[in-house]
Write a protein that holds these residues in place. Structure first.
Motif, PDB file in Angstrom:
ATOM      1  N   ARG A  33      -7.382  -5.635  -8.038  1.00 31.42           N
ATOM      2  CA  ARG A  33      -8.639  -5.855  -7.313  1.00 31.42           C
ATOM      3  C   ARG A  33      -9.654  -6.605  -8.174  1.00 31.42           C
ATOM      4  O   ARG A  33     -10.512  -7.329  -7.651  1.00 31.42           O
ATOM      5  CB  ARG A  33      -9.233  -4.516  -6.874  1.00 31.42           C
TER       6      ARG A  33
ATOM      7  N   GLY B 226      -9.359 -10.026  -7.308  1.00 27.32           N
ATOM      8  CA  GLY B 226      -9.388 -10.328  -5.882  1.00 27.32           C
ATOM      9  C   GLY B 226      -8.062 -10.217  -5.176  1.00 27.32           C
ATOM     10  O   GLY B 226      -7.885 -10.806  -4.106  1.00 27.32           O
TER      11      GLY B 226
ATOM     12  N   PHE C 158      -3.341  -1.085  -8.658  1.00 28.33           N
ATOM     13  CA  PHE C 158      -4.174  -1.665  -7.606  1.00 28.33           C
ATOM     14  C   PHE C 158      -5.580  -1.990  -8.111  1.00 28.33           C
ATOM     15  O   PHE C 158      -6.165  -3.013  -7.753  1.00 28.33           O
ATOM     16  CB  PHE C 158      -4.271  -0.723  -6.404  1.00 28.33           C
TER      17      PHE C 158
ATOM     18  N   GLU D  61      -6.112  -7.681  -3.298  1.00 31.39           N
ATOM     19  CA  GLU D  61      -6.080  -6.383  -2.645  1.00 31.39           C
ATOM     20  C   GLU D  61      -4.655  -6.041  -2.216  1.00 31.39           C
ATOM     21  O   GLU D  61      -3.849  -6.932  -1.934  1.00 31.39           O
ATOM     22  CB  GLU D  61      -6.986  -6.384  -1.421  1.00 31.39           C
ATOM     23  N   PRO D  62      -4.301  -4.742  -2.160  1.00 28.79           N
ATOM     24  CA  PRO D  62      -2.981  -4.357  -1.642  1.00 28.79           C
ATOM     25  C   PRO D  62      -2.777  -4.878  -0.221  1.00 28.79           C
ATOM     26  O   PRO D  62      -3.729  -4.997   0.555  1.00 28.79           O
ATOM     27  CB  PRO D  62      -3.026  -2.829  -1.679  1.00 28.79           C
TER      28      PRO D  62
ATOM     29  N   PRO E  85       0.798  -1.234   0.000  1.00 31.82           N
ATOM     30  CA  PRO E  85       0.000   0.000   0.000  1.00 31.82           C
ATOM     31  C   PRO E  85       0.825   1.276   0.000  1.00 31.82           C
ATOM     32  O   PRO E  85       0.352   2.315  -0.477  1.00 31.82           O
ATOM     33  CB  PRO E  85      -0.821  -0.119   1.286  1.00 31.82           C
TER      34      PRO E  85
ATOM     35  N   GLU F 239      -4.671 -14.868   3.818  1.00 35.09           N
ATOM     36  CA  GLU F 239      -5.078 -13.999   2.712  1.00 35.09           C
ATOM     37  C   GLU F 239      -3.939 -13.824   1.715  1.00 35.09           C
ATOM     38  O   GLU F 239      -4.191 -13.695   0.506  1.00 35.09           O
ATOM     39  CB  GLU F 239      -5.547 -12.649   3.245  1.00 35.09           C
TER      40      GLU F 239
ATOM     41  N   ARG G 252      -4.475 -14.433  -2.203  1.00 36.34           N
ATOM     42  CA  ARG G 252      -4.100 -13.370  -3.145  1.00 36.34           C
ATOM     43  C   ARG G 252      -3.064 -13.878  -4.143  1.00 36.34           C
ATOM     44  O   ARG G 252      -3.164 -13.631  -5.347  1.00 36.34           O
ATOM     45  CB  ARG G 252      -3.540 -12.179  -2.364  1.00 36.34           C
TER      46      ARG G 252
END
Length: 589
Positions: free
Chosen positions: A458, A461, A454, A463-464, A446, A473, A477
């Motif tokens: 997304r 799926g 980003f 996410e940063p 981030p 996660e 990811r």
């Protein structure tokens, strides 16, 4: 769709079947599963070699210059898939073929000629022992200077387990020992003669996407880095933070004391910096070699070469690295596996486990070591030609901790201790570790990441997340990113042009496939292709009892010692939970 070639009998037939996701690696994996029995030695004449541009590769458009080379790997024992950039895919299409499935073993050293939609076998006895550049020259003298050639050098002939195939002098299909499979089949080269253009359903749409891509080169930072000089493989500027890159076989995770070149150090070393991939303006694969190199045209510089043949060996002399890279390509050796194997030998020698072995930092000895490996000269050359994992087994259990391998293949030189998603990709990708099979975790941090990407991430799926965060996660990811890039591999789309970080966004990728192929193609289709390819590779690995999804113990036991990532290490329990989540996301047990 593919030509089925039997080198033993010389028979050639064309098999008409579904393209199988556009005739790329998914079709090749299906043919390997159908036509070869389990447990077959990669050097057995019955083993299958698959070479394809498919229905997309070789099209004159951004991101469509790739050809896939696929076989059971002599290094890993599972499906070894590697890709060549440059003009060879266009040459294969121009000669009237989209895919070749090659079995058998020629009676003598031979080459395949693809011309006018026909495939024929020819004697190559006079090419034995030649490097890939001289082989290409000799075959072009016979079949025309416009012919495209995929050739092996002495390393492939001598069955070095990480021998590569090199196309059109400079563009290697480098990983997993596909060149040794060529050698086992007595196949010196594939020659493509012809200039028929690849079919495009909507040329105007392709032209619009190409124009967009050219404009994007000035605004996308990674594309601009690739297109500029010395290019994204030409390491320059500030040294990377400790823990980012492998130094001395991943044994130094603090200050390295090694120098990164400056841009001016590349002056006078460029051989070719534009025009590598037909239809793509990015020019990311450039050719560099020292002025005094015996063969400079073979200096196609991949992003890993400077680290694999430089810092990983304790060497920071740019000419030594560029010369070693050009020599590797001419002899037909994968620089990544060679660098990992030499680094293993250097650490073993340093620890007294390999008397007389090579030493870290000895740039002067590097050319001789490379030639010894390619020729399997002497006990040392023969040992190192087997790769680090097999060399460690020969040296005894004390050497095993210093073989930085997964499934028998040497790790790329981006350190997973600070980028656990890369580590998961190295460990779990069913064909073995590849640095370009998964995006860098740093890109999606981030704070330090590439914020413009980003939104693209997304959409699948991803996410940063903080770069060193390792949890379930992270596993999910990373699996989603692997699925996306697997889709690109399956269709022969170039990862260095594509989403999430490059100009071919998801919408433009799908529009490009639609424009070339003539049928609507969606993100769901791309991800389905990626999943199908991963599932097929994993099924083949299970059938062949492939190695475990584990990283070397060093990544779990030895933390980064200095710098902004100090203390970073892959906690075993956390890595296990992330790996379980990775499996769950892909539907694997």
């Amino acid at each position: 769709m593919p030509f089925i070639v039997d080198l033993t009998s010389g028979n050639v037939e064309k098999e008409h079947r579904s393209a199988g996701h556009f005739g790329g690696s998914i079709l090749g994996l299906r043919l390997m599963a159908e036509r070869t029995p389990a447990g077959l030695d990669p050097y057995d004449p019955r083993a299958l070699l698959y070479v394809a541009a498919g229905t997309l590769g070789g099209t004159a458009a951004p991101g469509l210059a790739k050809a896939v080379f696929l076989a059971k790997s002599p290094l890993t024992g599972v499906a070894g898939e590697t890709h060549a950039l440059g003009p060879f895919a266009a040459g294969l299409r121009g000669a009237g073929a989209k895919a070749l499935a090659v079995a058998g073993r020629a009676e003598r050293l031979s080459y395949l000629l693809v011309q006018g939609g026909e495939v024929s076998l020819h004697d190559a006895a006079g090419l034995r022992g030649l490097g890939t550049a001289a082989t290409t020259d000799a075959l072009r003298a016979v079949h025309g200077q416009a012919a495209h050639v995929a050739a092996i050098g002495p390393a492939g002939e001598n069955l070095v387990r990480y021998a590569s195939v090199v196309t059109d002098h400079a563009y290697a299909a480098g990983r997993y020992g596909i060149g040794a499979v060529f050698g086992a089949k007595n196949l010196k080269a594939i020659v493509c003669a012809g200039d028929a253009p690849a079919e495009v359903a909507d040329p105007e749409a392709v032209a619009r996407l190409a124009a967009y891509y050219r404009d994007a080169l000035t605004t996308n930072p990674l594309a601009a880095l690739q297109a500029g000089l010395p290019g994204f493989a030409g390491w320059v500027g500030e040294p990377p933070a400790p823990g980012y890159a492998s130094v001395r076989n991943f044994s130094v995770s603090g200050a390295s004391g090694l120098r990164v070149p400056e841009a001016r150090d590349y002056d006078g070393r460029a051989v070719a910096t534009t025009g590598a991939c037909p239809g793509c303006p990015n020019d990311c694969l450039k050719v560099y070699a020292p002025p005094g190199a015996a063969e400079r045209r073979s200096g196609g510089l991949g992003q890993e070469a400077f680290l694999s043949l430089g810092w990983n060996l304790g060497i920071d002399d740019l000419d030594a690295v560029l010369g070693a890279n050009a020599l590797c390509n001419d002899l037909g050796l994968d620089p990544v596996s060679l660098g990992g194997t030499l680094a293993f030998a250097m650490e073993c020698a340093e620890r007294g486990l390999l008397p007389g072995g090579p030493a870290f930092g000895d740039a002067a000895a590097l050319p001789g070591l490379i030639r010894d490996v390619a020729a399997r000269t002497g006990a040392m050359g023969d040992l190192l030609a087997e790769g680090a994992a097999r060399a460690a087994a020969r040296l005894g259990p004390g050497a095993a901790p210093y073989a930085m391998t997964v499934k028998g293949a040497e790790l790329p030189c981006f350190d997973p201790r600070i980028q656990p998603g890369i580590g998961l990709g190295y460990a779990i990708a069913p064909g073995g570790p590849r640095y370009d099979a998964l995006e860098h975790d740093l890109d999606f941090d981030p704070v330090a990441g590439l914020a413009y990407s980003f939104g693209e991430a997304r959409r699948i799926g991803a996410e940063p997340a903080p770069v060193a965060e390792l949890d379930a996660e992270r596993g999910r990811r990373s699996a989603r990113l692997l699925r996306l890039w697997s889709g690109l591999d399956a269709l022969n789309l170039c990862v260095f042009a594509s989403s999430p970080t490059r100009p071919l966004t998801i919408d433009r990728l799908t529009a490009l496939v639609t424009a070339v192929h003539g049928a609507e193609f969606t993100l769901d289709d791309l991800l389905a292709a990626g999943q199908a390819r991963l599932d097929a590779m994993r099924a083949y690995a299970a059938r062949e009892a492939g190695g475990p999804d584990e990283l070397p113990a060093r990544m779990h036991d030895e933390p980064v010692t200095e710098g902004p990532h100090r203390g970073a290490v892959l906690d075993r329990a956390s890595f296990g939970r992330a790996r379980d989540a990775f499996y769950e996301e892909l539907g694997w047990d």
